[in-house]
Design a protein around this motif. Structure first.
Motif, short mmCIF file in Angstrom:
data_model
loop_
_atom_site.label_atom_id
_atom_site.label_comp_id
_atom_site.label_asym_id
_atom_site.label_seq_id
_atom_site.Cartn_x
_atom_site.Cartn_y
_atom_site.Cartn_z
N GLN A 144 0.83 -1.20 0.00
CA GLN A 144 0.00 0.00 0.00
C GLN A 144 0.87 1.26 0.00
O GLN A 144 0.54 2.24 -0.68
N GLU B 268 0.97 4.39 -2.75
CA GLU B 268 0.87 5.79 -2.36
C GLU B 268 2.08 6.59 -2.85
O GLU B 268 1.95 7.73 -3.31
N GLU C 231 1.72 7.12 -6.60
CA GLU C 231 0.68 8.11 -6.88
C GLU C 231 1.21 9.53 -6.64
O GLU C 231 0.99 10.44 -7.44
N GLU D 29 -7.48 12.94 -6.51
CA GLU D 29 -7.91 11.54 -6.48
C GLU D 29 -9.42 11.48 -6.47
O GLU D 29 -10.08 12.15 -5.68
N LYS E 15 -10.63 5.22 -5.03
CA LYS E 15 -9.56 4.24 -4.79
C LYS E 15 -10.20 2.96 -4.29
O LYS E 15 -11.02 2.97 -3.36
N TYR F 98 -9.00 -0.74 -2.92
CA TYR F 98 -7.83 -1.50 -2.48
C TYR F 98 -8.29 -2.83 -1.91
O TYR F 98 -9.16 -2.88 -1.04
N ALA G 110 -5.11 -3.10 -6.40
CA ALA G 110 -5.69 -1.77 -6.19
C ALA G 110 -6.00 -1.09 -7.52
O ALA G 110 -5.35 -1.37 -8.53
N VAL H 191 -6.81 2.99 -8.72
CA VAL H 191 -6.89 4.39 -8.30
C VAL H 191 -7.27 5.24 -9.51
O VAL H 191 -6.60 5.20 -10.54
N LYS I 281 -8.02 9.13 -10.92
CA LYS I 281 -7.74 10.52 -10.59
C LYS I 281 -7.84 11.38 -11.84
O LYS I 281 -7.94 10.87 -12.96
#
Length: 216
Positions: free
Chosen positions: A107, A111, A114, A126, A129, A131, A138, A140, A142
């Motif tokens: 994780q 991050e 990103e 964002e 998300k 996860y 995951a 994501v 945006k």
């Protein structure tokens, strides 16, 4: 005196009774009106895949590319495809993590990517998300600004042993939910080759991060 048969006969002759037989009636059964059967329009498939499998020059991964998409850039550990008709491009790259990440480390890696890859763009925001800690997976979504134009980017992350696979989908317009789902299906078609990936430098994709005030 009780009436006799002759009495009944004479009475019928006298009265000349006319008997009218009612016509036979056929019962009418009401047929219920059923609602029309709705016409189901099948959802069009936005992505179809080539029968020819693309293999990265270093042998790190392969997949059946979407039909009509062409390679625009190849580099170590990565490839980029583009589709001029839809103004959508996709980037596939793999990171050698040198060891199997636990859930928290996976994780944090997401991050960090990103922030370092997309956070530097103006207007970065964002949107959603998703996860999955059980499968280290995951997605994501945006938006950001490139050359004064708003772009939508959807990133898919998947850990496989000592490697993390990433798919970035860039679009000049908002991607529909169906498109995002179909790209997720495409993501699942990408095969990794751990023996080849293990020969790559760990964390090739690193980025220098400088704070706004330049302190570090």
């Amino acid at each position: 005196m009780l009436p006799t048969v002759e009495t009944y006969e004479n009475l019928v002759d006298y009265l000349e009774i006319t008997v009218t037989v009612a016509p036979s009636v056929t019962p009418v059964i009401a047929t219920p009106t059923l609602p029309p059967i709705p016409t189901v329009t099948p959802t069009p498939i936005l992505l179809s895949f080539s029968e020819d499998v693309y293999t990265h020059p270093q042998g790190l991964f392969d997949f059946p590319p979407p039909r009509g998409w062409v390679v625009t850039k190849e580099q170590e550990g990565a490839v980029e495809f583009n589709n001029t008709d839809t103004e959508i491009s996709l980037q596939v790259f793999v990171t050698n993590t040198d060891l199997t990440l636990d859930k928290e480390s996976f994780q944090r890696l997401i991050e960090a990517q990103e922030i370092n890859i997309f956070g530097a763009y103006p207007g970065y925001q964002e949107i959603t998300k998703k996860y999955d800690p059980l499968d280290n997976y995951a997605i994501v979504e945006k938006q950001l600004i490139v050359n004064e134009e708003t772009r939508q980017v959807v990133s898919y992350y998947r850990q496989s042993s000592k490697a993390v696979l990433t798919l970035n989908v860039w679009s000049n317009s908002t991607l529909s939910t169906q498109f995002i789902t179909e790209f997720e299906s495409f993501f699942s078609k990408i095969s990794l080759f751990p023996d080849k990936i293990s020969t790559q430098p760990p964390y090739r994709w690193t980025y220098e991060f400088v704070t706004a005030n330049g302190l570090y």
